[in-house]
Design a protein around this motif. Structure first.
Motif, PDB file in Angstrom:
ATOM      1  N   ARG A 113      -5.676   5.926   6.017  1.00 27.60           N
ATOM      2  CA  ARG A 113      -5.935   4.036   6.018  1.00 27.60           C
ATOM      3  C   ARG A 113      -4.775   3.442   6.434  1.00 27.60           C
ATOM      4  NH1 ARG A 113      -9.141   2.434   1.207  1.00 27.60           N
ATOM      5  NH2 ARG A 113      -7.558   2.205  -0.016  1.00 27.60           N
ATOM      6  N   GLU A 114      -3.717   4.259   5.950  1.00 27.62           N
ATOM      7  CA  GLU A 114      -2.505   4.657   6.497  1.00 27.62           C
ATOM      8  C   GLU A 114      -2.231   5.040   8.165  1.00 27.62           C
ATOM      9  OE1 GLU A 114      -0.349   2.163   5.435  1.00 27.62           O
ATOM     10  OE2 GLU A 114      -1.928   1.516   3.601  1.00 27.62           O
ATOM     11  N   ASN A 115      -3.351   5.522   8.377  1.00 26.32           N
ATOM     12  CA  ASN A 115      -2.899   6.625   9.569  1.00 26.32           C
ATOM     13  C   ASN A 115      -2.403   7.801   8.749  1.00 26.32           C
ATOM     14  OD1 ASN A 115      -4.123   5.157  11.637  1.00 26.32           O
ATOM     15  ND2 ASN A 115      -2.518   3.531  11.683  1.00 26.32           N
ATOM     16  N   VAL A 116      -1.937   8.500   8.001  1.00 28.18           N
ATOM     17  CA  VAL A 116      -1.725   9.788   7.724  1.00 28.18           C
ATOM     18  C   VAL A 116      -2.857  10.700   7.511  1.00 28.18           C
ATOM     19  CG1 VAL A 116      -0.184  11.134   5.961  1.00 28.18           C
ATOM     20  CG2 VAL A 116      -0.014   8.760   6.648  1.00 28.18           C
TER      21      VAL A 116
ATOM     22  N   ALA B 100       0.600  -1.429  -0.244  1.00 20.31           N
ATOM     23  CA  ALA B 100       0.267   0.273   0.155  1.00 20.31           C
ATOM     24  C   ALA B 100       1.111   1.390  -0.118  1.00 20.31           C
ATOM     25  CB  ALA B 100      -0.531   0.065   1.141  1.00 20.31           C
TER      26      ALA B 100
ATOM     27  N   TYR C  71      -5.959   7.311   2.084  1.00 18.88           N
ATOM     28  CA  TYR C  71      -3.682   8.243   3.078  1.00 18.88           C
ATOM     29  C   TYR C  71      -4.855   7.650   4.550  1.00 18.88           C
ATOM     30  CZ  TYR C  71      -2.030  10.264  -1.075  1.00 18.88           C
ATOM     31  OH  TYR C  71      -1.664  10.813  -1.905  1.00 18.88           O
TER      32      TYR C  71
ATOM     33  N   ARG D 244       7.040   7.659   4.205  1.00 17.79           N
ATOM     34  CA  ARG D 244       8.464   8.040   5.277  1.00 17.79           C
ATOM     35  C   ARG D 244       7.996   9.830   5.474  1.00 17.79           C
ATOM     36  NH1 ARG D 244      12.894   7.259   0.626  1.00 17.79           N
ATOM     37  NH2 ARG D 244      12.943   8.393  -0.484  1.00 17.79           N
TER      38      ARG D 244
ATOM     39  N   LYS E 254       3.103   3.352   0.802  1.00 10.16           N
ATOM     40  CA  LYS E 254       4.118   3.706   1.976  1.00 10.16           C
ATOM     41  C   LYS E 254       5.039   4.810   1.564  1.00 10.16           C
ATOM     42  CE  LYS E 254       8.314   1.984   3.090  1.00 10.16           C
ATOM     43  NZ  LYS E 254       9.500   0.746   2.625  1.00 10.16           N
TER      44      LYS E 254
END
Length: 565
Positions: A256-259, A191, A254, A195, A193
């Motif tokens: 869903r990726e806690n962003v 998913a 986003y 950084r 990614k």
């Protein structure tokens, strides 16, 4: 025999003989009794065996009935599956026949590339479902055919080794040694990614005097003091303006990726991106207007009207330069221009001072460019035969007009010729058209003129014929110039991604948003036309702009130059 006192003989010898005869008869009788008893025992034993056999037969019959019931149920399942599969196959065959008829048939409308793609996606999806159903009904050990394409070599390989549970030989006398291996590859995805780029800039000072402090300057960014890197900005822009993924959907992805990146914040970022890319978009438009031929079309783009709580109609005017159809060497370029109007004044302003070949549909706004009194001189218009064919094709599908069906069939011969001469120099295209296409075009217009005198002027066929006859010179222009294409499909293909984005996004947030949309989409669509990865190109371009790329070298930032960089 009956024995009485009177029948007994007086002679002892005769009496002994009689007694012996009676004993013999008794022995024979006892033997018969024994035989009968044995026979009776055998009969009882046979009866027991028969009863056992009967019980076995009854049990077998019950098993057979049970098996028959199970087989009947399985047959019913297979029959239902077969009916469902056959229905799917019939539907797919009908779809394939439609595609074949559209491709090769003389009396059918050809499909464009996206329609082909959607059709074959539907076919492959249904075939995949049928394949799964068949796999469940067929033996599990059936091997599937190989021949799969190798996965791209540049992708990261993550190896996993699966060892057998036992490596000691069953004989107990030796250990197993590796003699080979089976290797398979599957495609995986991670998913999005995220950084965090942490930039540290140490400060140094003289250990003796504690002065003369030095530190590297802070790197320049497109959004100074902002959160996003240029790569993130490029990813958001490509997702929205090239892949049709609106900002509210990206926000959910986003999350869903806690962003947590709100759509309003992303919209603000896109405003920055559009501002910095505007000079590049203007340069693209300059290059388009330097060409001798331009394709033009327009489509709607609803815009939110502030304070009214609803949208108003805006438009994306589209201009394309693509000379590959007649062997031109220049790069293909597409530019969008956002306007709140569809009036002829827009195209007059966009193409002010340009006079060349304009390929367009029959919309009257474009005809203003061909007026003799136009400043800079009149442009030469060539109308799109695909638009004309579409009007006849509607009547052909309804089966309401033999003339319409005949017209579609004859036009199909024109496109068959165009497919043969695509990419050839203008003179060769012109020679082939004069020899093969001119008789067809003359035949079409002759029949239409004759038909118009015999049908109702209010009929749909009359409307289609008048559309062609009123622009006869523009439709016949491709017969006199090998640079002209028979249709306007190339610019329609350039518009299609924007219509998909428009459908997903519903509307642009404002007129400024529409202008940003047009700017970013122009550059990403041009990158796609030149087979350039839009994410890589836009990331690199934004980084260069942030670092102060000189305006005099702006052409080096254009997408087709990115391939050599």
């Amino acid at each position: 025999m009956d024995i009485t006192r009177d029948t007994l003989p007086d002679d002892p010898e005769k009496l002994k003989a009689m007694i012996a005869e009676l004993l013999s008869a008794r022995t024979a009788f006892e033997a018969q009794v024994a035989t009968l008893n044995a026979a009776n025992s055998d009969m009882q034993s046979s009866q027991t065996v028969l009863k056992a056999q009967l019980a076995t037969l009854q049990a077998s019959n019950a098993d057979m009935q049970s098996s028959q019931t199970a087989l009947e149920a399985q047959i019913a399942v297979l029959h239902a599956a077969n009916i469902d599969r056959q229905a799917r196959i019939d539907r797919l065959q009908l779809l394939l026949k439609t595609i074949q008829r559209a491709t090769y048939g003389r009396s059918s409308e050809k499909l464009d590339e996206s329609q082909y793609a959607f059709a074959f996606e539907e076919v492959q999806t249904a075939l995949g479902e049928i394949e799964v159903q068949l796999d469940r009904l067929e033996p599990k050990n059936k091997k599937k055919p190989g021949g799969r394409r190798p996965l791209p070599a540049h992708l990261e390989r993550v190896e996993e080794i699966i060892e057998p549970e036992e490596t000691i030989c069953a004989c107990g006398a030796c250990a197993r040694v590796k003699i080979g291996e089976d290797v398979s590859e599957r495609l995986d995805v991670i998913a999005p990614k995220f950084r965090v780029i942490v930039t540290r800039r140490p400060r140094y000072a003289c250990s003796a005097c504690r002065e003369n402090i030095v530190q590297a300057p802070a790197p320049a960014h497109l959004i100074e003091g902002g959160m996003p890197t240029e790569r993130l900005l490029a990813s958001i822009a490509v997702s929205k303006y090239a892949d049709g993924l609106p900002l509210y959907r990206q926000e959910a992805i986003y999350a869903r990726e806690n962003v947590d990146i709100g759509r309003n914040l992303m919209a603000n970022w896109m405003g920055h991106v559009g501002f910095h890319l505007e000079p590049l978009a203007e340069r693209l438009f300059d290059l388009i207007r330097e060409g001798e031929r331009i394709f033009a079309d327009e489509t709607t783009l609803p815009v939110l009207s502030p304070g009214r709580g609803r949208t108003k109609q805006g438009y994306l005017w589209t201009y394309l330069r693509d000379d590959r159809s007649y062997g031109g060497a220049g790069p293909p370029i597409v530019i969008y221009r956002f306007e709140d109007s569809r009036s002829g004044g827009c195209v007059m302003r966009h193409l002010a001072g340009w006079s060349g070949l304009l390929q367009c549909d029959g919309y009257t706004a474009y005809r203003r460019l061909a007026e003799p009194s136009r400043p800079g001189g009149p442009a030469t218009l060539s109308c799109c035969w695909a638009h004309l064919r579409r009007e006849f094709y509607k009547l052909h599908i309804d089966g309401s007009s033999q003339t319409a069906s005949w017209s579609v069939a004859r036009m199909a011969d024109l496109w068959a010729l165009e497919a043969q001469i695509k990419g050839q120099p203008p003179q060769e295209r012109l020679h082939a058209r004069r020899e093969l296409a001119t008789p067809i075009v003359d035949e079409l217009f002759t029949r239409w003129e004759d038909e118009l005198t015999r049908i109702s002027g209010k009929s749909k066929l009359a409307e289609a014929i008048r559309y062609g006859l009123s622009r006869k010179s523009e439709f016949k222009r491709f017969l006199d110039d090998g640079r002209i294409d028979i249709d306007n499909n190339s610019v329609e293909r350039a518009i299609r991604p924007q219509t998909i984005t428009r459908k997903n996004a519903l509307f642009a947030g404002s007129e400024a948003g529409g202008q940003t949309w047009a700017t970013i989409a122009s550059l990403l669509a041009t990158a796609r036309l030149n087979d350039v990865n839009p994410t890589y190109w836009l990331t690199t371009t934004l980084e260069r702009i942030a670092q102060g790329w000189p305006n005099k070298q702006i052409d080096e930032l254009l997408p087709w130059n990115f391939k050599d960089s």
